[in-house]
Write an enzyme that holds these catalytic residues in place. Structure first.
Site, PDB file in Angstrom:
ATOM      1  N   HIS A 142     -13.098  -2.866  84.321  1.00  0.00           N
ATOM      2  CA  HIS A 142     -13.332  -2.505  85.722  1.00  0.00           C
ATOM      3  C   HIS A 142     -12.108  -2.870  86.550  1.00  0.00           C
ATOM      4  O   HIS A 142     -11.380  -3.799  86.222  1.00  0.00           O
ATOM      5  CB  HIS A 142     -14.519  -3.281  86.312  1.00  0.00           C
ATOM      6  CG  HIS A 142     -15.829  -2.935  85.703  1.00  0.00           C
ATOM      7  ND1 HIS A 142     -16.509  -1.774  86.003  1.00  0.00           N
ATOM      8  CD2 HIS A 142     -16.598  -3.590  84.803  1.00  0.00           C
ATOM      9  CE1 HIS A 142     -17.646  -1.744  85.317  1.00  0.00           C
ATOM     10  NE2 HIS A 142     -17.720  -2.830  84.579  1.00  0.00           N
ATOM     11  N   GLU A 175     -17.427  -4.237  91.725  1.00  0.00           N
ATOM     12  CA  GLU A 175     -17.182  -3.914  90.312  1.00  0.00           C
ATOM     13  C   GLU A 175     -16.748  -2.460  90.181  1.00  0.00           C
ATOM     14  O   GLU A 175     -15.937  -2.096  89.339  1.00  0.00           O
ATOM     15  CB  GLU A 175     -18.452  -4.176  89.504  1.00  0.00           C
ATOM     16  CG  GLU A 175     -18.246  -4.109  88.009  1.00  0.00           C
ATOM     17  CD  GLU A 175     -19.505  -4.486  87.261  1.00  0.00           C
ATOM     18  OE1 GLU A 175     -19.490  -5.490  86.548  1.00  0.00           O
ATOM     19  OE2 GLU A 175     -20.528  -3.785  87.407  1.00  0.00           O
ATOM     20  N   HIS A 180     -15.116  -6.669  80.077  1.00  0.00           N
ATOM     21  CA  HIS A 180     -16.301  -7.484  79.763  1.00  0.00           C
ATOM     22  C   HIS A 180     -17.293  -6.629  79.001  1.00  0.00           C
ATOM     23  O   HIS A 180     -17.095  -5.441  78.791  1.00  0.00           O
ATOM     24  CB  HIS A 180     -16.940  -8.072  81.029  1.00  0.00           C
ATOM     25  CG  HIS A 180     -17.743  -7.129  81.856  1.00  0.00           C
ATOM     26  ND1 HIS A 180     -18.683  -7.527  82.769  1.00  0.00           N
ATOM     27  CD2 HIS A 180     -17.761  -5.760  81.903  1.00  0.00           C
ATOM     28  CE1 HIS A 180     -19.229  -6.484  83.352  1.00  0.00           C
ATOM     29  NE2 HIS A 180     -18.695  -5.404  82.855  1.00  0.00           N
ATOM     30  N   HIS A 222     -15.509  -2.833  77.903  1.00  0.00           N
ATOM     31  CA  HIS A 222     -15.089  -1.803  78.858  1.00  0.00           C
ATOM     32  C   HIS A 222     -14.482  -2.551  80.041  1.00  0.00           C
ATOM     33  O   HIS A 222     -14.680  -3.761  80.181  1.00  0.00           O
ATOM     34  CB  HIS A 222     -16.278  -0.934  79.301  1.00  0.00           C
ATOM     35  CG  HIS A 222     -17.326  -1.696  80.033  1.00  0.00           C
ATOM     36  ND1 HIS A 222     -18.279  -2.448  79.398  1.00  0.00           N
ATOM     37  CD2 HIS A 222     -17.552  -1.872  81.357  1.00  0.00           C
ATOM     38  CE1 HIS A 222     -19.056  -3.034  80.293  1.00  0.00           C
ATOM     39  NE2 HIS A 222     -18.634  -2.710  81.500  1.00  0.00           N
ATOM     40  N   CYS A 241     -22.988  -0.629  79.185  1.00  0.00           N
ATOM     41  CA  CYS A 241     -22.318  -1.917  79.443  1.00  0.00           C
ATOM     42  C   CYS A 241     -22.472  -2.880  78.273  1.00  0.00           C
ATOM     43  O   CYS A 241     -21.769  -3.886  78.194  1.00  0.00           O
ATOM     44  CB  CYS A 241     -22.861  -2.565  80.717  1.00  0.00           C
ATOM     45  SG  CYS A 241     -22.264  -1.747  82.202  1.00  0.00           S
ATOM     46  N   ASP A 250      -7.309 -11.871  85.791  1.00  0.00           N
ATOM     47  CA  ASP A 250      -6.626 -10.573  85.768  1.00  0.00           C
ATOM     48  C   ASP A 250      -6.109 -10.237  84.365  1.00  0.00           C
ATOM     49  O   ASP A 250      -5.455 -11.067  83.728  1.00  0.00           O
ATOM     50  CB  ASP A 250      -5.462 -10.579  86.764  1.00  0.00           C
ATOM     51  CG  ASP A 250      -4.858  -9.202  86.956  1.00  0.00           C
ATOM     52  OD1 ASP A 250      -5.619  -8.202  86.887  1.00  0.00           O
ATOM     53  OD2 ASP A 250      -3.637  -9.114  87.167  1.00  0.00           O
ATOM     54  N   HIS A 251      -6.424  -9.032  83.906  1.00  0.00           N
ATOM     55  CA  HIS A 251      -6.049  -8.564  82.565  1.00  0.00           C
ATOM     56  C   HIS A 251      -6.617  -9.460  81.468  1.00  0.00           C
ATOM     57  O   HIS A 251      -6.000  -9.626  80.410  1.00  0.00           O
ATOM     58  CB  HIS A 251      -4.526  -8.403  82.436  1.00  0.00           C
ATOM     59  CG  HIS A 251      -4.006  -7.208  83.173  1.00  0.00           C
ATOM     60  ND1 HIS A 251      -3.933  -7.161  84.547  1.00  0.00           N
ATOM     61  CD2 HIS A 251      -3.575  -6.001  82.738  1.00  0.00           C
ATOM     62  CE1 HIS A 251      -3.464  -5.982  84.924  1.00  0.00           C
ATOM     63  NE2 HIS A 251      -3.244  -5.257  83.843  1.00  0.00           N
TER      64      HIS A 251
HETATM   65 NI    NI Z   1     -19.257  -3.416  83.291  1.00  0.00          NI
END
Ligand code: NI
Length: 138
Positions: free
Chosen positions: A41, A128, A14, A39, A33, A79-80
């Site tokens: 998580h 996160e 995200h 990036h 961010c 997911d992914h």
């Molecule tokens: Ni983030």
């Protein structure tokens, strides 16, 4: 009243970026961010259901069924994925943990009720990072 929890995991990308703001303001508020090229998580989602044990099974909720529900309704969709671009229920929203858990709640709350007459969704906890998490009680 007993509280029963299931933990699931997903990886997602995200960025936190408000297009109404200047580049400078985004940097100031969101720091790295706001990085344009995303990036990722390793998220952990903890779903807690509350209720009284069913006299026939001794369970508040069948954890296998709860796990399958979380996987099919949430994990398979995030997911992914890129939370800003690939996830229909996040369209037009900031891809923050706060907004994510509120959307997860809307999806899970009515479906958890159908898992058993004696159980209901109590809380969602979304990590996160190992040190940062949000909690939502609906
Ligand atoms: Ni983030």
């Amino acid at each position: 009243m007993i509280f029963v929890s299931r933990k699931e995991h997903f990886n997602a990308a995200h960025k936190l970026y408000n297009p109404k703001w200047s580049e400078e303001k985004n940097r100031e508020v969101f720091g790295p961010c706001a990085n344009h090229n995303w990036h990722g998580h390793n998220f952990e989602l903890i779903v807690t259901v509350k209720g009284n044990p069913d006299p026939d099974t001794g369970f508040v909720v069948d954890l296998k069924k709860l796990s399958l529900l979380i996987k099919s309704e949430i994990i398979d969709k995030v997911d992914h994925r890129n939370l800003n671009m690939d996830v229909d229920f996040m369209e037009g929203k900031m891809a923050s943990c706060e907004n994510l858990v509120m959307e997860f709640w809307k999806i899970l709350e009515p479906r958890v009720k159908k898992l058993g007459s004696l159980c209901e969704l109590h809380s969602l906890k979304l990590y996160e990072t190992p040190r940062n998490y949000v909690e939502y009680f609906g």
